[in-house]
Design a protein around this motif. Structure first.
Motif, PDB file in Angstrom:
ATOM      1  N   UNK A 135       2.904   1.614  -3.346  1.00 37.37           N
ATOM      2  CA  UNK A 135       2.106   2.056  -4.490  1.00 37.37           C
ATOM      3  C   UNK A 135       1.699   3.520  -4.343  1.00 37.37           C
ATOM      4  N   UNK A 136       1.394   3.908  -3.117  1.00 43.59           N
ATOM      5  CA  UNK A 136       0.976   5.293  -2.839  1.00 43.59           C
ATOM      6  C   UNK A 136       2.117   6.247  -3.230  1.00 43.59           C
ATOM      7  N   UNK A 137       3.302   5.902  -2.803  1.00 52.01           N
ATOM      8  CA  UNK A 137       4.441   6.762  -3.100  1.00 52.01           C
ATOM      9  C   UNK A 137       4.699   6.806  -4.606  1.00 52.01           C
ATOM     10  N   UNK A 197       2.556   6.330  -7.020  1.00 47.92           N
ATOM     11  CA  UNK A 197       1.539   7.145  -7.692  1.00 47.92           C
ATOM     12  C   UNK A 197       1.750   8.621  -7.375  1.00 47.92           C
ATOM     13  N   UNK A 198       2.170   8.900  -6.155  1.00 45.48           N
ATOM     14  CA  UNK A 198       2.447  10.278  -5.774  1.00 45.48           C
ATOM     15  C   UNK A 198       3.486  10.907  -6.694  1.00 45.48           C
ATOM     16  N   UNK A 234       0.833  -1.202   0.000  1.00 43.84           N
ATOM     17  CA  UNK A 234       0.000   0.000   0.000  1.00 43.84           C
ATOM     18  C   UNK A 234       0.871   1.256   0.000  1.00 43.84           C
ATOM     19  N   UNK A 235       1.848   1.304   0.917  1.00 48.10           N
ATOM     20  CA  UNK A 235       2.710   2.493   0.987  1.00 48.10           C
ATOM     21  C   UNK A 235       3.515   2.650  -0.298  1.00 48.10           C
TER      22      UNK A 235
END
Ligand code: HEM
Lengths: 296, 297
Positions: free
Chosen positions: A280-282, A284-285, A277-278
């Protein structure tokens, strides 16, 4: 840190040793009779105490050992005033003949001790280890001098002696050592808290018996008393605590293993989800240029 | 949605300069009140102590374990600190629960909409939505006061504290406990306590703080809001659009808007927050690295 804490205790131990010599004198007559024409320690130290022989080794059951004996250490030990020949019976000063050097080991390691420590010897003889040594079985079991360093006999209640007790059993009971070290007592001991329970607090030094033996200190019937020494008020429930349990093995304790595995699984799932989760979030960020836009 | 963004644009500018007094002020959105911030402070202190006095026991074979134990003055001394921090934990947990109970009683019936920390149906949509966004298949979901991962962190800490606290007290008072249950539950307690601690440490250190407070784009490099309590309105609007819109709709926005004076103290405080974060961050990183290292060693 540990060394500093040990200092006062060491002093106490030394004083105790000094007072003990009075007792030694009482015990010596037995040896004194055959000591009349026996060589004095000075004579033995002439060769064995000289720094020249430090490099000289002999084969003791496959292990090379120096024949040097440190006089200072010997003399401050509990046996400091004992004649060398009280354990090395029949040794004379000067080059030793084959008769002396052939069968001395068993005498020195246990046979001689028996003469002066008869009560302990009887206890040991009745123990599991003693049975192995004197019985039919050829099992390798520790005798007196395996647990008590031959030339540096320490008072057993001294901190130095306590601090090395686990190593006495380690070679032959690796599994028990490992499970002990995984319990709270063992962890604390390993990290320097030597007042906590060590192997011989529960099993005894000389009266070690299989747990199934009704005379064993770790037999169900006696555990309340054994644990109760340090845990006053221990009851039937309390002593069902398992000292030797391996959480990674279902045959050790199915209950503990179940909880252990459940947590391993839970941790794996939560950590994996968290990382994915982290991550992928980063990712995409970065892709969306969100890091540039922020105002912090 | 459209009406929401209209309302947002109608808001006054957030930065107001008052030439007379020469004091710069800023309208900020108050996310955490004094109670929240003290809570966080207590959790922060006690948790750090618990981790640093507990983990060396769990990883006793490592060189750092011995080093920490010597630093604390021995296993017994570390055990005393562990127990003091445990009492702090019990205290803050009880206080938090009291506040929650009062909140639930006040909310009467309208639980889901009133208690923002409880999971609801939207959280599931958000999880799916976020993964869609990660893979470029949709817009980023908009969040209300708390995101699903924040709810997860909070609720897992609340529940985890019960589990870890109960097993901890079992080991603290083994004689009293075994008046009730057989001693082998103490073996179970150690396994639970030890692994729950690792789980909690992982969640708190890695996912909450490294990720939520520092690494994710909205927070990078440091989200100070738990220290300062408030943040600039436009930033908040971007981060929690639904809560903002809700407040505008319900007319409760004024309750959370404050006028913050920007003086040298503001900047001095920033330095303090950064320092705390840096020290805590470095130690947390260190502990995490140690543990990863000993697991793979
Ligand atoms: C909330 C109440 C808590 C209580 C009453 C408690 C109590 C205890 C006790 C009695 C021990 C046995 C060792 C000792 O005597 O020092 C222990 C071990 C430990 N505690 Fe806690 N604790 C609590 C919370 C926590 C928390 C929140 C953490 C970390 C996140 C933690 C981490 C550990 C670890 C890692 C160990 C060593 C476990 C092992 O040997 O594998 N504890 N705790």
């Amino acid at each position: 840190m540990t060394r500093l804490r040990l200092m006062p205790l060491l002093l106490v131990a030394l004083c105790a040793a000094a007072f003990g010599f009075a007792g030694t004198a009482a015990a010596t007559p037995a040896t004194a009779t055959n000591a009349l024409n026996a060589p004095t320690n000075d004579e033995c130290f002439k060769c064995h105490g000289s720094a020249d022989v430090k490099g000289e080794t002999i084969d003791v059951k496959g292990v090379q050992k120096t024949i040097y004996v440190d006089r200072a250490i010997y003399e401050q030990s509990r046996h400091g005033k004992l004649a060398c020949t009280s354990c090395h019976l029949g040794f004379t000063s000067g080059p030793h003949d084959a008769e002396q050097t052939q069968n001395w080991l068993a005498t020195a390691k246990i046979g001689a001790c028996r003469e002066c420590h008869a009560d302990v010897f009887e206890m040991y003889r009745g123990s599991f280890h003693g049975n192995l040594v004197f019985g039919e079985s050829s099992g390798e079991a520790p005798v007196c001098a395996d647990c008590h360093e031959a030339h540096n006999i320490m008072p057993p209640e001294s901190q130095e002696f306590r601090a090395q007790i686990d190593t006495l059993c380690a070679n032959c009971h690796a599994d028990a050592l490992e499970t002990y070290l995984d319990s709270y007592h063992g962890k604390a001991f390993y990290l320097g808290e030597i007042q906590t329970a060590v192997c011989t607090d529960c099993h005894g030094g000389h009266r070690i018996l299989a747990p199934s033996d009704p005379n064993s200190s770790v037999n169900e019937a006696n555990l309340i008393q054994t644990c109760g020494e340090c845990h006053p008020g221990a009851n039937d429930n309390f002593v069902q605590f398992m000292v030797h349990v391996n959480p990674k093995s279902p045959s050790s304790s199915f209950l503990v293993w179940t909880f252990y595995m459940a947590y391993v699984l839970l941790i794996a799932v939560v950590f994996t989800f968290g990382f994915v989760h982290s991550g992928l979030y980063i990712y995409r960020g970065f892709k969306d240029g969100l890091y540039k836009r922020n105002h912090h | 949605m459209a009406s929401t963004s209209e309302t947002i644009t109608e808001q006054p500018t957030t930065e107001v300069v008052r030439p007379k007094k020469q004091v710069r002020t800023r309208i900020e959105y108050r996310r955490f009140n004094v109670f929240h911030r003290w809570m966080h402070f207590l959790v922060f202190c006690s948790f750090t102590v618990l981790v640093f006095t507990g983990m060396p026991l769990k990883y006793k074979d490592t060189a750092w374990a011995q080093w920490f134990m010597d630093l604390f003055g021995g296993v017994t001394a570390a055990g005393v600190y562990h127990r003091i921090a445990a009492i702090v934990t019990v205290f803050y947990w009880t206080a938090e629960m009291l506040v929650m109970v009062i909140m639930v009683l006040k909310a009467r019936g309208k639980l889901k909409s009133r208690i923002p920390l409880f999971f609801n149906g939207k959280d599931l949509q958000d999880v799916i939505g976020m993964f869609a966004w990660f893979f470029g298949r949709g817009p980023k979901p908009q969040f209300d006061r708390y995101t699903y991962w924040e709810k997860f962190d909070y609720l897992s800490l609340v529940a985890g504290t019960v589990i870890i606290g109960m097993t901890g007290f079992m080991m603290w008072f083994p004689l009293e406990f075994t008046k009730v249950l057989p001693g082998y539950w103490l073996n179970v307690a150690l396994v639970i306590h030890s692994n729950e601690a690792l789980l909690a440490m992982g969640v708190i250190f890695i996912f909450v703080h490294f990720f939520s407070a520092h690494l994710k784009p909205e927070s990078f490099p440091l989200d100070k809001v738990i220290f300062t309590g408030s943040l600039p309105v436009d930033h908040y609007k971007a981060e929690r659009p639904l809560e903002y819109a809700r407040r505008v709709r319900e007319g409760t926005l004024d309750e959370v808007l404050i006028e913050r004076r920007i003086t040298w103290k503001t900047y001095a405080a920033d330095v303090v927050w950064w320092t705390i974060t840096l020290i805590a961050g470095v130690s947390a990183l260190m502990m995490t690295a140690f543990i990863i290292w000993s697991v793979f060693d």
